[in-house]
Motif scaffolding. Structure first.
Motif, PDB file in Angstrom:
ATOM      1  N   VAL A 200     -28.438  36.191  96.354  1.00 18.18           N
ATOM      2  CA  VAL A 200     -29.132  36.498  95.103  1.00 18.18           C
ATOM      3  C   VAL A 200     -30.225  35.452  94.902  1.00 18.18           C
ATOM      4  O   VAL A 200     -29.956  34.248  94.971  1.00 18.18           O
ATOM      5  CB  VAL A 200     -28.155  36.489  93.914  1.00 18.18           C
ATOM      6  CG1 VAL A 200     -28.908  36.709  92.605  1.00 18.18           C
ATOM      7  CG2 VAL A 200     -27.080  37.552  94.103  1.00 18.18           C
ATOM      8  N   ILE A 201     -31.450  35.904  94.656  1.00 16.64           N
ATOM      9  CA  ILE A 201     -32.597  35.006  94.502  1.00 16.64           C
ATOM     10  C   ILE A 201     -33.043  35.044  93.040  1.00 16.64           C
ATOM     11  O   ILE A 201     -33.261  36.118  92.474  1.00 16.64           O
ATOM     12  CB  ILE A 201     -33.755  35.422  95.421  1.00 16.64           C
ATOM     13  CG1 ILE A 201     -33.280  35.434  96.879  1.00 16.64           C
ATOM     14  CG2 ILE A 201     -34.939  34.471  95.257  1.00 16.64           C
ATOM     15  CD1 ILE A 201     -34.314  35.987  97.853  1.00 16.64           C
ATOM     16  N   PHE A 202     -33.180  33.864  92.433  1.00 19.15           N
ATOM     17  CA  PHE A 202     -33.578  33.754  91.029  1.00 19.15           C
ATOM     18  C   PHE A 202     -35.078  33.471  90.934  1.00 19.15           C
ATOM     19  O   PHE A 202     -35.730  33.118  91.929  1.00 19.15           O
ATOM     20  CB  PHE A 202     -32.781  32.644  90.343  1.00 19.15           C
ATOM     21  CG  PHE A 202     -31.290  32.863  90.401  1.00 19.15           C
ATOM     22  CD1 PHE A 202     -30.650  33.636  89.455  1.00 19.15           C
ATOM     23  CD2 PHE A 202     -30.528  32.300  91.422  1.00 19.15           C
ATOM     24  CE1 PHE A 202     -29.282  33.843  89.503  1.00 19.15           C
ATOM     25  CE2 PHE A 202     -29.159  32.501  91.493  1.00 19.15           C
ATOM     26  CZ  PHE A 202     -28.532  33.282  90.532  1.00 19.15           C
ATOM     27  N   TYR A 203     -35.625  33.594  89.740  1.00 19.80           N
ATOM     28  CA  TYR A 203     -37.071  33.470  89.577  1.00 19.80           C
ATOM     29  C   TYR A 203     -37.592  32.063  89.840  1.00 19.80           C
ATOM     30  O   TYR A 203     -38.795  31.873  90.036  1.00 19.80           O
ATOM     31  CB  TYR A 203     -37.486  33.920  88.167  1.00 19.80           C
ATOM     32  CG  TYR A 203     -37.770  35.400  88.094  1.00 19.80           C
ATOM     33  CD1 TYR A 203     -38.959  35.926  88.614  1.00 19.80           C
ATOM     34  CD2 TYR A 203     -36.865  36.277  87.521  1.00 19.80           C
ATOM     35  CE1 TYR A 203     -39.229  37.280  88.557  1.00 19.80           C
ATOM     36  CE2 TYR A 203     -37.126  37.641  87.459  1.00 19.80           C
ATOM     37  CZ  TYR A 203     -38.308  38.135  87.976  1.00 19.80           C
ATOM     38  OH  TYR A 203     -38.565  39.482  87.922  1.00 19.80           O
ATOM     39  N   ASP A 204     -36.724  31.066  89.833  1.00 16.14           N
ATOM     40  CA  ASP A 204     -37.181  29.717  90.163  1.00 16.14           C
ATOM     41  C   ASP A 204     -37.104  29.433  91.662  1.00 16.14           C
ATOM     42  O   ASP A 204     -37.345  28.305  92.106  1.00 16.14           O
ATOM     43  CB  ASP A 204     -36.377  28.671  89.402  1.00 16.14           C
ATOM     44  CG  ASP A 204     -34.897  28.676  89.770  1.00 16.14           C
ATOM     45  OD1 ASP A 204     -34.475  29.551  90.551  1.00 16.14           O
ATOM     46  OD2 ASP A 204     -34.157  27.819  89.244  1.00 16.14           O
ATOM     47  N   GLY A 205     -36.743  30.451  92.458  1.00 11.80           N
ATOM     48  CA  GLY A 205     -36.671  30.299  93.898  1.00 11.80           C
ATOM     49  C   GLY A 205     -35.312  29.880  94.421  1.00 11.80           C
ATOM     50  O   GLY A 205     -35.083  29.902  95.643  1.00 11.80           O
ATOM     51  N   SER A 206     -34.401  29.497  93.546  1.00  9.62           N
ATOM     52  CA  SER A 206     -33.058  29.119  93.984  1.00  9.62           C
ATOM     53  C   SER A 206     -32.308  30.342  94.471  1.00  9.62           C
ATOM     54  O   SER A 206     -32.570  31.472  94.063  1.00  9.62           O
ATOM     55  CB  SER A 206     -32.293  28.426  92.859  1.00  9.62           C
ATOM     56  OG  SER A 206     -32.138  29.290  91.745  1.00  9.62           O
ATOM     57  N   MET A 207     -31.330  30.116  95.366  1.00  8.58           N
ATOM     58  CA  MET A 207     -30.586  31.207  95.977  1.00  8.58           C
ATOM     59  C   MET A 207     -29.094  30.907  95.962  1.00  8.58           C
ATOM     60  O   MET A 207     -28.681  29.753  96.088  1.00  8.58           O
ATOM     61  CB  MET A 207     -31.049  31.431  97.424  1.00  8.58           C
ATOM     62  CG  MET A 207     -32.502  31.857  97.559  1.00  8.58           C
ATOM     63  SD  MET A 207     -32.961  32.181  99.296  1.00  8.58           S
ATOM     64  CE  MET A 207     -32.891  30.509  99.955  1.00  8.58           C
ATOM     65  N   VAL A 208     -28.291  31.969  95.812  1.00  8.45           N
ATOM     66  CA  VAL A 208     -26.838  31.843  95.809  1.00  8.45           C
ATOM     67  C   VAL A 208     -26.261  32.991  96.622  1.00  8.45           C
ATOM     68  O   VAL A 208     -26.650  34.148  96.437  1.00  8.45           O
ATOM     69  CB  VAL A 208     -26.264  31.882  94.372  1.00  8.45           C
ATOM     70  CG1 VAL A 208     -24.738  31.955  94.404  1.00  8.45           C
ATOM     71  CG2 VAL A 208     -26.720  30.672  93.581  1.00  8.45           C
ATOM     72  N   LEU A 209     -25.349  32.668  97.536  1.00  5.44           N
ATOM     73  CA  LEU A 209     -24.609  33.697  98.257  1.00  5.44           C
ATOM     74  C   LEU A 209     -23.360  33.987  97.424  1.00  5.44           C
ATOM     75  O   LEU A 209     -22.426  33.192  97.382  1.00  5.44           O
ATOM     76  CB  LEU A 209     -24.230  33.216  99.653  1.00  5.44           C
ATOM     77  CG  LEU A 209     -23.499  34.229 100.546  1.00  5.44           C
ATOM     78  CD1 LEU A 209     -24.374  35.452 100.807  1.00  5.44           C
ATOM     79  CD2 LEU A 209     -23.076  33.580 101.859  1.00  5.44           C
ATOM     80  N   ALA A 210     -23.353  35.123  96.756  1.00  2.00           N
ATOM     81  CA  ALA A 210     -22.335  35.401  95.741  1.00  2.00           C
ATOM     82  C   ALA A 210     -21.367  36.486  96.183  1.00  2.00           C
ATOM     83  O   ALA A 210     -21.669  37.303  97.063  1.00  2.00           O
ATOM     84  CB  ALA A 210     -23.009  35.813  94.437  1.00  2.00           C
ATOM     85  N   ASP A 211     -20.198  36.461  95.538  1.00  2.00           N
ATOM     86  CA  ASP A 211     -19.191  37.503  95.765  1.00  2.00           C
ATOM     87  C   ASP A 211     -19.183  38.558  94.674  1.00  2.00           C
ATOM     88  O   ASP A 211     -18.882  39.723  94.923  1.00  2.00           O
ATOM     89  CB  ASP A 211     -17.793  36.862  95.831  1.00  2.00           C
ATOM     90  CG  ASP A 211     -17.662  35.853  96.943  1.00  2.00           C
ATOM     91  OD1 ASP A 211     -17.813  36.242  98.107  1.00  2.00           O
ATOM     92  OD2 ASP A 211     -17.439  34.661  96.635  1.00  2.00           O
ATOM     93  N   VAL A 212     -19.487  38.144  93.434  1.00  2.00           N
ATOM     94  CA  VAL A 212     -19.370  39.028  92.271  1.00  2.00           C
ATOM     95  C   VAL A 212     -20.558  38.804  91.351  1.00  2.00           C
ATOM     96  O   VAL A 212     -20.984  37.662  91.118  1.00  2.00           O
ATOM     97  CB  VAL A 212     -18.072  38.758  91.485  1.00  2.00           C
ATOM     98  CG1 VAL A 212     -17.972  39.687  90.274  1.00  2.00           C
ATOM     99  CG2 VAL A 212     -16.846  38.924  92.371  1.00  2.00           C
ATOM    100  N   ILE A 213     -21.105  39.892  90.800  1.00  2.00           N
ATOM    101  CA  ILE A 213     -22.068  39.820  89.694  1.00  2.00           C
ATOM    102  C   ILE A 213     -21.419  40.474  88.487  1.00  2.00           C
ATOM    103  O   ILE A 213     -20.992  41.639  88.545  1.00  2.00           O
ATOM    104  CB  ILE A 213     -23.395  40.521  90.029  1.00  2.00           C
ATOM    105  CG1 ILE A 213     -24.125  39.776  91.149  1.00  2.00           C
ATOM    106  CG2 ILE A 213     -24.291  40.600  88.791  1.00  2.00           C
ATOM    107  CD1 ILE A 213     -25.432  40.425  91.569  1.00  2.00           C
ATOM    108  N   LEU A 214     -21.330  39.735  87.404  1.00  2.00           N
ATOM    109  CA  LEU A 214     -20.674  40.202  86.183  1.00  2.00           C
ATOM    110  C   LEU A 214     -21.728  40.309  85.078  1.00  2.00           C
ATOM    111  O   LEU A 214     -22.334  39.310  84.690  1.00  2.00           O
ATOM    112  CB  LEU A 214     -19.565  39.227  85.783  1.00  2.00           C
ATOM    113  CG  LEU A 214     -18.441  39.743  84.899  1.00  2.00           C
ATOM    114  CD1 LEU A 214     -17.232  38.806  84.988  1.00  2.00           C
ATOM    115  CD2 LEU A 214     -18.875  39.847  83.444  1.00  2.00           C
ATOM    116  N   HIS A 215     -21.949  41.519  84.603  1.00  2.00           N
ATOM    117  CA  HIS A 215     -22.984  41.786  83.601  1.00  2.00           C
ATOM    118  C   HIS A 215     -22.428  41.594  82.185  1.00  2.00           C
ATOM    119  O   HIS A 215     -21.572  42.370  81.738  1.00  2.00           O
ATOM    120  CB  HIS A 215     -23.509  43.220  83.737  1.00  2.00           C
ATOM    121  CG  HIS A 215     -24.139  43.516  85.057  1.00  2.00           C
ATOM    122  ND1 HIS A 215     -25.499  43.556  85.246  1.00  2.00           N
ATOM    123  CD2 HIS A 215     -23.581  43.789  86.275  1.00  2.00           C
ATOM    124  CE1 HIS A 215     -25.768  43.854  86.514  1.00  2.00           C
ATOM    125  NE2 HIS A 215     -24.612  43.998  87.164  1.00  2.00           N
TER     126      HIS A 215
END
Length: 462
Positions: A279-294
């Protein structure tokens, strides 16, 4: 407009929902002399405060054919308002002192449900409720009457042609739980799609969050920064490998102050996702994630209500409604309790239901249909001029006490107590300064003492 006294009349009124809003409405209507029946689809009263450990098969809540679970409570949920401020004016929410009860100032959801049951018992409201009876259709027919189709727990659908001249939809809008009385659909904001639609990991809405254990040793991203996002991120952080919160920049400061969990990290909103789960955020940081919780809120949906297009839901604005309650064309035959949010819910429900009860008995007079429509139009124009999006039409916030004061004047009852106002503001400041600990440490004991001294007087006068 001050209340106009006239000959009292008694009407047959139906209420959908035996949650907090429905219960106080039933009490006020009966006090005014009306005949009341409350339709409740669950087997018990309490509405949004009834905890259900079950979740929906569709974790995002986007499938309209899914079996709906009418609860959004998570097991650890505690009130984000102190009990003194959130309780009904006529029945203070004070600790019972009983060993099996939650005496904390910010109690868990079980204590609120017990309080609502105490309220119903105190005022004999349970006898008015038809449990396990869901209204699946309510439509206008000739002479302004309502045709009702209800479904009982055994699946039997019954056409009811009772003399149900007036309907009151009682919605309990609370900081975290889903309103139970309308079908409410979790919102997955459009600007997250289709970038996130293609993401290979698990996605879910906070409506289906209950306990943290399923997230043990996982990397979890929460989208949102409201009270639920704050609570759930802290809850999950107890077991998760990492917790990341994607938030708009203007909502980030409170989350920056979360206490005690170094593995909760704050990010701007999501820009894009990759097929490998990154997952790439607008500040350029990245995370390899397992779950996205809305944790992105809810929208109102009224599939059972047929007003021939008079009342609609457009971008989460239910309208047109005079003072968030009466549709001018249908007033007073249809009314809504509990639409405004960012409020002190239970006291506001009391003011709203007192006004409705007085209007129905002709003790309080409404303006003409034309005057109400002009008022609604002017209100909508003022929101537009201030830049307020339509979806925030029912957002009260800083206008709450002005709104409650107007209702109190109409009803001829005392306005909101000063200690209650001060307590709300003190809690807000404490939350902003200490979002992780505000429920267990505070500095407004003087207001608690003042509240306890005045509560008995207000309840007696009521």
């Amino acid at each position: 407009m001050s209340p106009t006294i006239s000959k009292i009349k008694s009407l047959n009124v139906a209420i959908i929902g035996a949650g907090a809003a429905g219960l106080v409405s039933a009490r006020e209507l009966r006090r005014e002399g009306h005949q009341v029946v409350v339709f409740e689809r669950q087997a018990q009263l309490g509405g949004t405060w009834v905890y259900n450990p079950g979740v929906e098969a569709d974790p995002l809540g986007s499938d309209p054919s899914r079996a709906i679970v009418h609860s959004s409570l998570y097991a650890s949920l505690r009130t984000n308002l102190p009990r003194e401020a959130m309780g009904f004016r006529a029945y203070p929410f004070v600790s019972t002192g009983q060993p099996h009860r939650d005496s904390r100032r910010f109690p868990g959801h079980q204590e609120v449900l017990l309080y609502l049951n105490d309220y119903a018992t105190e005022f004999g409201l349970t006898e008015l409720v038809r449990f396990e009876t869901e209204v699946v259709y309510a439509g206008l027919v000739e002479d302004g009457k309502w045709k009702v189709r209800s479904r009982q727990e055994n699946g039997v659908a019954v056409d009811v042609d009772e003399i149900l001249m007036l309907w009151l939809f009682a919605m309990a809008i609370t900081p975290s739980p889903v309103p139970q009385k309308f079908q409410v659909i979790p919102v997955i904001h459009h600007f997250f799609s289709p970038r996130i639609d293609a993401w290979p990991g698990k996605q879910m809405h906070s409506h289906n969050y209950r306990i943290p254990e399923p997230y043990r040793d996982l990397v979890v991203i929460l989208i949102g920064s409201g009270p639920s996002a704050l609570d759930i991120s802290i809850d999950i952080a107890q077991v998760a490998k990492e917790v990341h919160v994607a938030s708009r920049s203007d909502e980030a400061e409170v989350l920056r102050k979360q206490f005690g969990y170094h593995h909760i990290q704050l990010h701007p909103m999501i820009e894009s996702v990759q097929k490998d789960g990154t997952v790439i955020f607008y500040d350029g940081s990245m995370v390899l994630a397992d779950v996205i919780l809305h944790c992105t809120g809810y929208k109102y949906h009224l599939p059972f209500l047929d007003t021939h297009g008079i009342v609609t839901v457009d971008d989460n604005c239910v309208g047109p409604l005079y003072k968030h309650i009466f549709p001018p064309v249908l007033a007073p035959r249809l009314s809504f309790v509990g639409l405004p949010w960012m409020v002190l819910p239970f006291p506001m429900f009391e003011f709203q239901s007192k006004w409705i009860a007085g209007v129905l008995s002709d003790r309080i007079r409404l303006p003409s249909q034309e005057e109400m429509m002009e008022n609604v139009s002017a209100f909508y124009l003022s929101l537009e001029a201030s830049g307020m999006p339509k979806r925030h039409t029912h957002k009260m916030g800083a206008h709450l006490f002005e709104y409650n004061g107007w209702l109190a004047a109409e009803c001829g009852v005392p306005v909101t107590e000063e200690w209650r106002k001060k307590m709300l503001y003190a809690t807000l400041q404490n939350y902003l300064a200490h979002p992780g600990t505000y429920r267990d440490a505070w500095e407004d004991d003087d207001l608690v003492l003042e509240a306890l001294m005045e509560m008995a007087t207000v309840a007696t006068l009521d």
